[in-house]
Design an enzyme around this catalytic site. Structure first.
Site, PDB file in Angstrom:
ATOM      1  N   GLU A   1       2.128  14.241 -30.354  1.00 22.53           N
ATOM      2  CA  GLU A   1       2.357  15.560 -29.762  1.00 22.53           C
ATOM      3  C   GLU A   1       3.850  15.734 -29.506  1.00 22.53           C
ATOM      4  O   GLU A   1       4.350  15.481 -28.416  1.00 22.53           O
ATOM      5  CB  GLU A   1       1.570  15.728 -28.463  1.00 22.53           C
ATOM      6  CG  GLU A   1       1.667  17.142 -27.905  1.00 22.53           C
ATOM      7  CD  GLU A   1       1.131  17.271 -26.492  1.00 22.53           C
ATOM      8  OE1 GLU A   1       0.787  18.389 -26.095  1.00 22.53           O
ATOM      9  OE2 GLU A   1       1.089  16.252 -25.765  1.00 22.53           O
TER      10      GLU A   1
ATOM     11  N   ASP B   1      -1.052  11.769 -27.181  1.00 21.62           N
ATOM     12  CA  ASP B   1      -0.649  12.803 -26.240  1.00 21.62           C
ATOM     13  C   ASP B   1       0.768  12.551 -25.715  1.00 21.62           C
ATOM     14  O   ASP B   1       1.253  11.423 -25.692  1.00 21.62           O
ATOM     15  CB  ASP B   1      -1.653  12.805 -25.077  1.00 21.62           C
ATOM     16  CG  ASP B   1      -1.369  13.862 -24.046  1.00 21.62           C
ATOM     17  OD1 ASP B   1      -1.414  15.047 -24.397  1.00 21.62           O
ATOM     18  OD2 ASP B   1      -1.100  13.498 -22.885  1.00 21.62           O
TER      19      ASP B   1
END
Length: 613
Positions: free
Chosen positions: A357, A328
């Site tokens: 990400e 993330d």
């Protein structure tokens, strides 16, 4: 005599009054165990306990030596660095702590590596199915209401009760659909006020959230998934933790949390890390600022924390044998830390895969993170960035079915920029995900946009990801809030009156969508042209975009019509690909097209042709 007695009494009083060494106590040791035979022979053990930093440490175990015992400005922590030789046997390693006259031994488990399954990575032959576990299926209502957090399915931002048991009970559904890889939003503990259903406010990096299940249940889920011929990707979060994490009230060091542990909002200036014109203050605010007030920003420049996080990911790979990691808020972290993390994970598990990400509007920025390029100058080490640039084009106008828009040209031009990627076939591509409006729109009255979008996603270059519920036309917009794009899957709860996991629980339009996706997914598994082949494409003409996937003697030709009228395509334009072939069989309809003649493609339609003689 009196003087001597007085002195003696004063000495006794002083001795009695002197503070004695406190009994040594250990409240936490992480990681809880390790393994022999790892390629990296160094292990960091974080030991927590009142005043443990004042202790001395000794070890007496064949094959294990102390490399360093590191203390910080917090006396309640010790970071013990051990060297484990290749001849070390599994067993309990006695860590002997002494503090004055006090002694304490902690037996640290070193286990044998017995499970060699999994950890196989994922690639362009796979299709990932992204799931928000709290919203998929509730298999065990007994773990719903914990820590004074009560499930409330009427509140889109509350816990709804989905769990690992619910996931396990629907693995056959995913396999039947044609999914090869299950990607879960974070499943580690989020012991936060309000519940933190999404999983991105981790409060214990080594523990599965009890409202999802146990560590053992997670390992069992991975094993069962493997037995069914599928893989598991675990979402991880190293940029921040939850504000209720156990170390926030007593951080291991003053620089453990960025900005001195005080809230400062990040400016979200993601391009600043690569911007040669960016000011120092803007970069620092981006990197050191917090993602939100409830998500303190971790300082990966602290060497102990960096090692802690790297070991945590390796521990989960070894413990559960997961196949991949999605990291993330990738660009929000320290560059050198991320490069080191990639190196160490791949050194231990060469076939593994990590996707980051990399949320950018332009593909140049995503490409900056992939391996070593002239763009980044240093080697970022990331194998699979996320191609948000292509997603934004697909989400907006590329497949709209109401006007002659010609926006397929935007897709063509974006793909034409692939020269910036060291490996364009190893980027993650997707129509939507848990952070953006769903691809399917409530106003869609037919499946033309849906089918074109899926046809492109599952045949172009890259590794496709499908967000759960897309197959049953689930909708939701970012404007409505994140909870509305992470809706419960109908049928995942015993009280649901509609069960969309079953054909009879879906509308005719939903079943048409489901069947279309299933046919493409199951066919894709056997098409080496799509899963392994190179991409060759042509600039759109008369609103028709044509491209091919080629692997040896296997060729798939894809044709997409963005016009609201039927288009006649002159096939002689594509003879550098079609030469030697006489026919093309459409994967969906099984219609046979004569490649020597003109081909008529319906308005907002598509062909996926397997070429043959």
């Amino acid at each position: 005599m009196c003087k001597k007695i007085c002195i003696a009494l004063l000495y006794i009083v002083a001795v009695l009054a002197a503070p004695s060494a406190k009994a040594i106590s250990i409240t936490r040791v992480e990681p809880e165990n390790w393994w022999v035979g790892m390629k990296n022979h160094e292990l960091q053990v974080m030991v927590c306990g009142p005043g443990i930093g004042k202790s001395k440490l000794a070890i007496d175990y064949a094959g294990i030596t102390i490399k360093e015992v590191a203390k910080t400005d917090n006396p309640n922590y010790l970071f013990v660095y051990l060297t484990i030789s290749t001849k070390t046997k599994p067993g309990l390693v006695p860590l002997h702590f002494t503090n004055g006259s006090e002694k304490f031994t902690y037996n640290y488990p070193i286990k044998a590596r017995t499970d060699k399954s999994g950890a196989g990575g994922f690639n362009s032959a796979d299709v990932l199915y992204l799931i928000t576990p709290d919203r998929f299926a509730n298999g065990n209502p007994g773990n719903d209401n914990l820590d004074d957090v009560v499930t409330n399915r009427q509140n889109p931002n509350a816990r709804h009760g989905g769990d690992l048991q619910g996931l396990a009970s629907h693995l056959d559904y995913m396999k039947d659909l044609g999914i090869t890889t299950v990607w879960l939003n974070p499943v580690q503990e989020n012991k936060m006020r309000g519940g933190s259903y999404h999983g991105y406010a981790i409060t214990d990096f080594y523990k599965i959230d009890p409202r999802f299940g146990t560590n053992e249940e997670f390992r069992s889920l991975v094993k069962t998934t493997h037995e069914k011929g599928m893989k598991i990707v675990m979402d991880m979060v190293f940029n921040h933790c939850g504000s209720s994490h156990w170390w926030i009230t007593d951080p291991p060091s003053k620089d453990w949390i960025n900005n001195g542990g005080k809230y400062m909002q990040t400016n979200n200036a993601t391009v600043s890390v690569m911007d040669i014109h960016a000011s120092k203050s803007e970069k620092e605010t981006f990197l050191n600022g917090w993602f939100s007030r409830t998500m303190p920003d971790l300082n990966q420049r602290n060497r102990h924390l960096a090692t802690y996080l790297i070991q945590n990911s390796i521990w989960w790979i070894e413990y559960a044998r997961i196949d991949g990691i999605r990291q993330d808020t990738y660009s929000y972290m320290d560059f050198d830390f991320l490069a080191r993390w990639n190196r160490e994970v791949y050194a231990e598990y060469p076939n593994f895969n990590i996707t980051g990400e990399t949320w950018y509007n332009k593909s140049t920025s995503s490409a900056w993170w992939q391996k070593k390029t002239i763009l980044s100058k240093k080697d970022p080490g990331l194998k699979t960035p996320m191609d948000f640039s292509l997603t934004f084009i697909m989400q907006n106008d590329a497949f709209n079915g109401t006007v002659d828009n010609g926006y397929l040209k935007d897709i063509f031009e974006d793909i034409a920029q692939d020269f910036i990627y060291p490996d364009p076939y190893n980027v993650l591509i997707f129509l939507d995900n848990h952070d953006m409006s769903r691809f399917v729109r409530e106003e869609d009255t037919d499946l033309k946009r849906y089918k074109q979008g899926l046809a492109f996603l599952l045949t172009t270059r890259g590794i496709p990801e499908i967000y759960y519920g897309t197959e049953i036309l689930m909708t939701g917009t970012k404007k409505e809030g994140d909870g509305r794009i992470r809706k419960d899957f109908p049928g995942g709860w015993a009280a649901d009156t509609i069960n969309s996991f079953k054909k009879e629980g879906r509308t005719p339009m939903q079943n048409e969508a489901w069947d279309y996706m299933q046919k493409l997914l199951q066919w894709r598994k056997s098409s080496i042209a799509v899963t392994q082949g190179k991409l060759i494409h042509y600039a759109p003409k008369n609103d028709v975009y044509v491209y091919a996937r080629i692997k040896g003697s296997h060729t798939v030709l894809v044709m997409l019509n963005s016009s609201t009228t039927d288009q006649t395509v002159q096939m002689d334009r594509f003879t550098d690909i079609t030469a030697g072939y006489t026919h093309g069989r459409d994967v969906i309809s099984s219609a046979i097209l004569d490649l020597s003649k003109q081909v008529v493609i319906h308005a907002k339609g598509e062909y996926i042709l397997e070429l043959s003689n």
